[in-house]
Design a protein around this motif. Sequence first.
Motif, short mmCIF file in Angstrom:
data_model
loop_
_atom_site.label_atom_id
_atom_site.label_comp_id
_atom_site.label_asym_id
_atom_site.label_seq_id
_atom_site.Cartn_x
_atom_site.Cartn_y
_atom_site.Cartn_z
N ALA A 1 57.30 13.02 34.29
CA ALA A 1 57.58 11.33 34.54
C ALA A 1 59.09 11.40 34.32
N GLY A 2 60.05 12.69 34.68
CA GLY A 2 61.33 12.02 34.40
C GLY A 2 62.02 12.37 35.98
N ALA A 3 62.92 12.02 36.18
CA ALA A 3 63.75 11.74 37.60
C ALA A 3 64.63 13.39 38.10
N SER A 4 64.52 13.98 39.18
CA SER A 4 65.19 15.61 39.29
C SER A 4 65.86 14.61 40.78
N ARG A 5 67.24 14.75 40.85
CA ARG A 5 68.31 15.11 41.87
C ARG A 5 68.89 16.00 42.75
N PHE A 6 68.49 15.85 44.06
CA PHE A 6 69.35 16.76 44.61
C PHE A 6 70.20 16.72 45.85
N LYS A 7 71.82 16.66 45.50
CA LYS A 7 72.73 16.01 45.91
C LYS A 7 73.67 16.60 47.08
N THR A 8 73.97 16.88 47.92
CA THR A 8 75.20 18.09 48.44
C THR A 8 76.37 16.70 49.33
N ARG A 9 77.36 17.01 50.20
CA ARG A 9 77.34 16.36 51.51
C ARG A 9 76.49 16.32 52.43
N ARG A 10 75.34 17.11 52.97
CA ARG A 10 75.18 16.35 53.67
C ARG A 10 73.58 16.92 53.45
N SER A 11 73.11 15.95 52.54
CA SER A 11 71.83 15.97 51.58
C SER A 11 71.69 14.82 50.29
N ASP A 12 70.85 14.16 50.43
CA ASP A 12 69.87 13.23 49.27
C ASP A 12 68.73 13.18 48.93
N ILE A 13 68.23 14.26 47.68
CA ILE A 13 66.75 14.18 47.55
C ILE A 13 66.65 13.92 45.78
N ALA A 14 65.63 12.47 46.15
CA ALA A 14 65.56 11.14 44.32
C ALA A 14 64.44 11.59 44.09
N ILE A 15 63.99 12.39 43.55
CA ILE A 15 62.51 11.48 42.74
C ILE A 15 62.52 10.90 41.89
N ASP A 16 61.47 10.05 41.04
CA ASP A 16 61.42 9.41 39.98
C ASP A 16 60.09 8.58 39.79
N SER A 17 60.57 8.12 38.29
CA SER A 17 59.37 7.31 38.26
C SER A 17 59.10 5.96 36.88
N PRO A 18 59.60 5.10 38.59
CA PRO A 18 59.52 3.46 38.04
C PRO A 18 58.88 3.63 36.70
N GLU A 19 58.19 3.54 36.63
CA GLU A 19 57.30 3.10 35.65
C GLU A 19 55.97 3.78 35.35
N PRO A 20 55.62 4.19 33.93
CA PRO A 20 54.35 4.96 33.85
C PRO A 20 53.02 5.05 35.00
N ARG B 1 53.40 6.26 38.17
CA ARG B 1 53.96 5.50 39.82
C ARG B 1 54.94 5.66 39.96
N TYR B 2 55.28 6.55 40.64
CA TYR B 2 56.41 7.74 41.69
C TYR B 2 57.25 7.61 42.39
N ARG B 3 58.17 7.75 42.63
CA ARG B 3 59.13 7.46 44.17
C ARG B 3 59.68 8.89 44.49
N LEU B 4 60.50 8.69 46.22
CA LEU B 4 60.06 9.60 46.51
C LEU B 4 61.32 8.82 47.94
N ALA B 5 62.17 9.17 47.57
CA ALA B 5 63.83 9.57 48.33
C ALA B 5 64.81 10.13 49.06
N LEU B 6 64.58 9.89 50.48
CA LEU B 6 65.12 11.26 51.46
C LEU B 6 66.23 11.46 52.16
N ARG B 7 67.35 11.77 52.17
CA ARG B 7 68.54 11.85 53.61
C ARG B 7 68.63 13.32 53.70
N CYS B 8 68.02 13.88 54.83
CA CYS B 8 68.42 15.05 54.96
C CYS B 8 68.63 15.67 56.87
N ASP B 9 69.35 16.40 57.71
CA ASP B 9 69.25 16.29 58.72
C ASP B 9 68.30 16.05 59.71
#
Length: 329
Positions: free
Chosen positions: A110-129, A131-139
């Motif tokens: 239920a926690g937040a995981s993230r991978f971020k570099t100059r080329r990419s940004d991936i975020a996984i989190d749970s805004p409330e019990p 429920r989950y979100r994924l936001a991704l920007r990469c090539d």
Amino acid sequence: MILPAAPASLIGPDGQPLFGRYAGQVDQFDWPRLASPYARNAVWRRFHHKRWHYIALGTERIFCAVAIVDVGWTSTAFAYAFDRDDGDMLANFSQDGLPGLSATLADNAAGASRFKTRRSDIAIDSPEPGRYRLALRCDYLEIDAEFGPGTAPLLLACGAAAKGSVHATQKSTAMPVTGQVRTFRDEYDLAGGVASFDYSNGLLARETAWRWASGHNLEVGFNLQAGYFGANENALWLDGQLHALGPAHFLYDNSDPLSRWHIFTEDDQLELYFTPEGARRENKNLVVAASRYLQPIGTFSGWVRTAPDAPKRMVNQLVGVTEDHSSRW
């Protein structure tokens, strides 16, 4: 067998791990508290502590998978989008991160995981019990997805890791998803599809290998693994309940991984045939580390049941993945 409720902690007062399969969630994987024979010193844990956060999104048109991986001394991430209509891999992103800088892995599912570099940004989190979100920007790929809550409990599994120490995993079955996937070709609406996740956290051997299968819709789902974790995480979701499954066998021609797979469990509760539609492959050799990765995308057909004497429930073209993976990490 319906699984018991998850404990508050996976480590007992005596420092011994509470091996087993449970329904529910745990907040902490506190491996430094382990006692003998599972305890390891801080240096060993630094290089053998492996964590990953994996999300799968599937509709009739598209299948996507995203993972952030922390192997203790470095990190990596991948993401792909596969068009199921024509079998095209629309995007296939993979990038290694800088040690201690690129990836932040959640302490639990239920926690937040993230991978971020100059080329990419991936975020996984749970805004409330629940429920989950994924936001991704990469090539060539962008994803904005929200999913949950589900109607079935999470799987929590804890067991010994072959040639390592202890491993645990937290997995979901299908949850309704909304959002969009954007590729160079088109935009794909995720409404009407499903999402599932895999959060894994353990003290693993330097040489680790497994085969895996995962398929889910809102009525039926399963998770199967054969390899370093034995049958510890094998489970079936059916009609909102979670059941244990026995050891699994994966039969396929590894010289032709897009041929049909035959998968079954020793307890006579599952027999499925998997027909690949395509696959993501990646082989790495970094001298100090290496990985051979194959993840076919396709559909499962066959049957499942909750006990050896229970009626069979037919499974027909259930979308999901199989995997054959070995790592020196």
